[in-house]
Design a protein around this motif. Structure first.
Motif, PDB file in Angstrom:
ATOM      1  N   THR A 113       1.012  -0.897  -0.115  1.00  8.41           N
ATOM      2  CA  THR A 113       0.389  -0.198   0.137  1.00  8.41           C
ATOM      3  C   THR A 113       0.885   1.481  -0.294  1.00  8.41           C
ATOM      4  O   THR A 113       1.945   1.450   0.454  1.00  8.41           O
ATOM      5  CB  THR A 113      -1.045  -0.132   1.042  1.00  8.41           C
ATOM      6  OG1 THR A 113      -1.403  -1.275   1.202  1.00  8.41           O
ATOM      7  CG2 THR A 113      -2.112   1.107   1.048  1.00  8.41           C
ATOM      8  N   GLU A 159      -2.134  -3.854  -6.771  1.00  5.94           N
ATOM      9  CA  GLU A 159      -2.802  -3.072  -5.272  1.00  5.94           C
ATOM     10  C   GLU A 159      -3.140  -2.016  -4.549  1.00  5.94           C
ATOM     11  O   GLU A 159      -4.643  -1.849  -5.391  1.00  5.94           O
ATOM     12  CB  GLU A 159      -1.291  -3.144  -4.642  1.00  5.94           C
ATOM     13  CG  GLU A 159       0.076  -4.727  -5.495  1.00  5.94           C
ATOM     14  CD  GLU A 159      -0.744  -5.662  -4.279  1.00  5.94           C
ATOM     15  OE1 GLU A 159      -1.923  -5.706  -3.136  1.00  5.94           O
ATOM     16  OE2 GLU A 159      -0.258  -7.037  -5.058  1.00  5.94           O
ATOM     17  N   TRP A 160      -3.604  -1.573  -3.361  1.00  2.00           N
ATOM     18  CA  TRP A 160      -3.725  -1.172  -3.010  1.00  2.00           C
ATOM     19  C   TRP A 160      -2.929   0.802  -2.403  1.00  2.00           C
ATOM     20  O   TRP A 160      -2.052   0.959  -2.059  1.00  2.00           O
ATOM     21  CB  TRP A 160      -4.594  -1.178  -1.147  1.00  2.00           C
ATOM     22  CG  TRP A 160      -5.485  -2.491  -1.282  1.00  2.00           C
ATOM     23  CD1 TRP A 160      -6.098  -2.287  -2.570  1.00  2.00           C
ATOM     24  CD2 TRP A 160      -5.295  -3.045  -0.584  1.00  2.00           C
ATOM     25  NE1 TRP A 160      -6.530  -4.065  -1.943  1.00  2.00           N
ATOM     26  CE2 TRP A 160      -6.191  -4.010  -0.749  1.00  2.00           C
ATOM     27  CE3 TRP A 160      -5.090  -2.785   0.889  1.00  2.00           C
ATOM     28  CZ2 TRP A 160      -6.910  -5.088   0.037  1.00  2.00           C
ATOM     29  CZ3 TRP A 160      -5.622  -3.721   2.078  1.00  2.00           C
ATOM     30  CH2 TRP A 160      -6.817  -4.732   1.525  1.00  2.00           C
ATOM     31  N   SER A 218      -5.096   2.720   1.170  1.00  2.76           N
ATOM     32  CA  SER A 218      -4.974   1.899   1.726  1.00  2.76           C
ATOM     33  C   SER A 218      -6.621   2.457   3.287  1.00  2.76           C
ATOM     34  O   SER A 218      -5.767   2.549   4.516  1.00  2.76           O
ATOM     35  CB  SER A 218      -5.029   0.571   2.760  1.00  2.76           C
ATOM     36  OG  SER A 218      -5.849   0.003   3.094  1.00  2.76           O
ATOM     37  N   GLU A 232      -6.004   0.439  -6.534  1.00  2.05           N
ATOM     38  CA  GLU A 232      -7.538   0.630  -5.691  1.00  2.05           C
ATOM     39  C   GLU A 232      -7.277   1.707  -4.060  1.00  2.05           C
ATOM     40  O   GLU A 232      -6.356   1.327  -3.416  1.00  2.05           O
ATOM     41  CB  GLU A 232      -8.003  -0.291  -5.261  1.00  2.05           C
ATOM     42  CG  GLU A 232      -9.303  -0.990  -4.347  1.00  2.05           C
ATOM     43  CD  GLU A 232     -10.237  -2.172  -4.210  1.00  2.05           C
ATOM     44  OE1 GLU A 232     -11.006  -1.756  -3.603  1.00  2.05           O
ATOM     45  OE2 GLU A 232      -8.859  -2.539  -4.565  1.00  2.05           O
ATOM     46  N   ARG A 289      -9.281   2.666  -1.546  1.00  2.00           N
ATOM     47  CA  ARG A 289     -10.226   1.952  -0.288  1.00  2.00           C
ATOM     48  C   ARG A 289     -10.845   3.175   0.565  1.00  2.00           C
ATOM     49  O   ARG A 289      -9.762   3.170   1.916  1.00  2.00           O
ATOM     50  CB  ARG A 289      -9.645   0.954  -0.178  1.00  2.00           C
ATOM     51  CG  ARG A 289      -9.401  -0.188  -1.079  1.00  2.00           C
ATOM     52  CD  ARG A 289      -8.760  -1.602  -0.451  1.00  2.00           C
ATOM     53  NE  ARG A 289      -9.552  -2.694   0.576  1.00  2.00           N
ATOM     54  CZ  ARG A 289     -10.581  -3.372   0.631  1.00  2.00           C
ATOM     55  NH1 ARG A 289     -10.268  -3.838  -1.059  1.00  2.00           N
ATOM     56  NH2 ARG A 289     -10.924  -3.966   1.229  1.00  2.00           N
ATOM     57  N   ARG A 302      -7.183   1.291 -11.542  1.00  3.83           N
ATOM     58  CA  ARG A 302      -6.966   0.312 -11.782  1.00  3.83           C
ATOM     59  C   ARG A 302      -6.790  -0.861 -12.416  1.00  3.83           C
ATOM     60  O   ARG A 302      -8.298  -1.842 -12.650  1.00  3.83           O
ATOM     61  CB  ARG A 302      -8.171   0.017 -10.631  1.00  3.83           C
ATOM     62  CG  ARG A 302      -8.488  -1.062  -9.753  1.00  3.83           C
ATOM     63  CD  ARG A 302      -6.798  -1.695  -8.558  1.00  3.83           C
ATOM     64  NE  ARG A 302      -7.234  -2.315  -7.409  1.00  3.83           N
ATOM     65  CZ  ARG A 302      -6.791  -3.721  -7.056  1.00  3.83           C
ATOM     66  NH1 ARG A 302      -6.059  -3.883  -8.456  1.00  3.83           N
ATOM     67  NH2 ARG A 302      -7.036  -5.184  -7.352  1.00  3.83           N
TER      68      ARG A 302
END
Length: 454
Positions: free
Chosen positions: A156, A181-182, A185, A206, A208, A227
């Motif tokens: 992240t 990946e993120w 987060s 992503e 989140r 993404r």
């Protein structure tokens, strides 16, 4: 414990300036030399400050002078080593601008004042469970997923899991990269001043914010979210609570935007946005299952490439246009109080015209399968607006759609009811049939007189 004699020239300058809160600027004023992304790795000892010195100052190694407010302010430096403040109690704000970090920043579990890392390059920021009494400012910074510590590999680029920020989280102009990946987060984040991702914000990976509480809203005007990968979720706001969600003015999502169970107390806007859906074209562009909002503006720049799922969503006002809807729209359980359509830049109540009813019925038919609720919802709205004729047209369309799901005999009976009385929604057809039969009988008996019956 660091001694003053061990410090380099720029470190001593920072050490002496800290008690008075003075800024130390190591930039040369030469544009080519001060570019962080291109040249920061080449900055020599004259512009290098060890992360351990910054940590020592923030932990009270050089206390503030009487009548002054200590603050760490540094610009144009190369930060060597790992800036590790996990679990620390930091009583001083710190401001780092145009800095190049060799390693990531770890603020997990810390309690701090305002933090600003502006226009800098950082290989990841770990700030889960942080408590910030002020703002968290990462404007124009470039964050990349990388090594957060010698003990584990980061996936992240920016972690704000269960963080609490009393001010705003400002990511405007930032570029956050974690392909596959993120990128961000921040599940459980509480940002009382809101989250700002405007002025060219870009996320590769992503974002989140599941379960986040954002009283100041989430602002992503003009942002770009990408993404790649099979999952294809660009933004996840499941069960988030926010005052407003702003995805307008050129917002682009190359991946699914997921608002499942989100609660928005004011407006949710996609005005002028582009929802491209996942790269493979197989997933939905928007998932707003069980979402709640007051004002839902879905006047996109062009139709979404993937499906739109609004099952169980509830909004008070729906704004749409001819560019709002893809070929497949999930509408079962979608409840709205009013619909306004955008025509030539002017929003009007979408009632009172026959073609508008046909357009709305075609909108419902975009939903796969048959469900009576979308027809009942639309008919109920027409009744509230005082257009009973339009409501009957919608309910007639419902019966015709339902007929397609019935066995052959039932479909034949349905066709008869449709032709004769319009399933009861066109009772005047019975009068037409009665008049036609009367005229036919009159014509028949006038041509051939009947024989008396004994």
């Amino acid at each position: 414990m660091l001694s003053y004699d061990e410090l380099t020239s720029p470190e001593r300058e920072l050490w002496d300036a800290f008690p008075e809160g003075r800024r130390v600027d190591l930039r040369t004023s030469v544009l080519e030399d001060d570019r962080v992304a291109e040249g920061g790795q080449q900055w020599g000892p004259g512009r290098t400050v060890r992360a351990a010195v910054i940590v020592a100052l923030l932990q009270g190694a050089n206390p503030a002078q009487s009548g002054a407010v200590a603050c760490l302010r540094l610009a144009g430096a190369r930060i060597s080593g790992h800036l590790y403040l996990a679990g620390a109690q930091v009583a001083h704000a710190f401001w780092l601008e145009d800095c190049w970090f060799e390693e990531g920043v770890d603020l997990s579990g810390a309690s701090t004042q305002s933090i600003a890392i502006v226009g800098s390059r950082v290989p990841g920021v770990e700030a889960g469970l942080i408590r910030v009494e002020g703002r968290l400012d990462l404007r124009r910074s470039r964050l990349e997923s990388g090594s957060a510590s010698p003990f584990h590999r980061r996936v992240t680029a920016l972690s704000l899991i269960n963080a609490h920020v009393s001010g705003a989280v400002n990511l405007s102009g930032a570029e956050i990269t974690a392909p596959g990946e993120w990128a961000v987060s921040a599940g459980g984040l509480v940002a009382e001043g809101g989250v700002y991702c405007v002025d060219g914000f870009v996320a590769h990976g992503e974002v989140r914010l599941m379960g986040a509480q954002l009283p100041g809203g989430l602002h992503m005007r003009g942002a770009l979210l990408e993404r790649p990968g099979r999952r294809g979720v660009a933004l996840a706001l499941d069960n988030a609570v926010a005052s407003t969600l702003d995805f307008s003015d050129g917002f682009i999502a190359n991946g699914t935007v997921r608002l499942r169970g989100a609660r928005i107390s004011d407006n949710l806007t996609f005005e002028g946005a582009v929802l491209n859906g996942p790269p493979d074209g197989r997933g939905p562009s928007l998932v707003a299952l069980l979402m709640q909002a007051v004002d839902f503006d879905f006047t996109l720049a062009r139709p979404p490439s993937g499906t739109v799922d609004l099952r169980g969503a509830q909004v008070s006002y729906l704004h749409d246009s001819e560019r709002s809807w893809p070929d497949v729209v999930e509408l079962d359980g979608f409840v709205y109080g009013s619909i306004k359509v955008d025509e030539a830049g002017e929003r009007r109540e979408a009632v009172g015209r026959r073609h508008s009813v046909a357009h709305r019925v075609a909108w419902i038919r975009c939903s796969p399968g048959y469900s009576p609720q979308p027809y009942e919802q639309l008919a109920g709205w027409y009744r509230k607006a005082g257009h009973d004729d339009d409501a009957r047209r919608v309910l007639l369309a419902r019966q015709r759609h339902r007929r397609q799901t019935l066995p052959l005999a039932a479909r034949a009976w349905g066709h008869l009811l449709d032709v004769t009385v319009g399933y009861g929604y066109r009772p005047w057809l019975a009068g037409v049939w009665l008049l036609a039969l009367t005229l036919l009988g009159t014509l028949s008996f006038s041509t051939h007189a009947p024989n008396p019956v004994q």
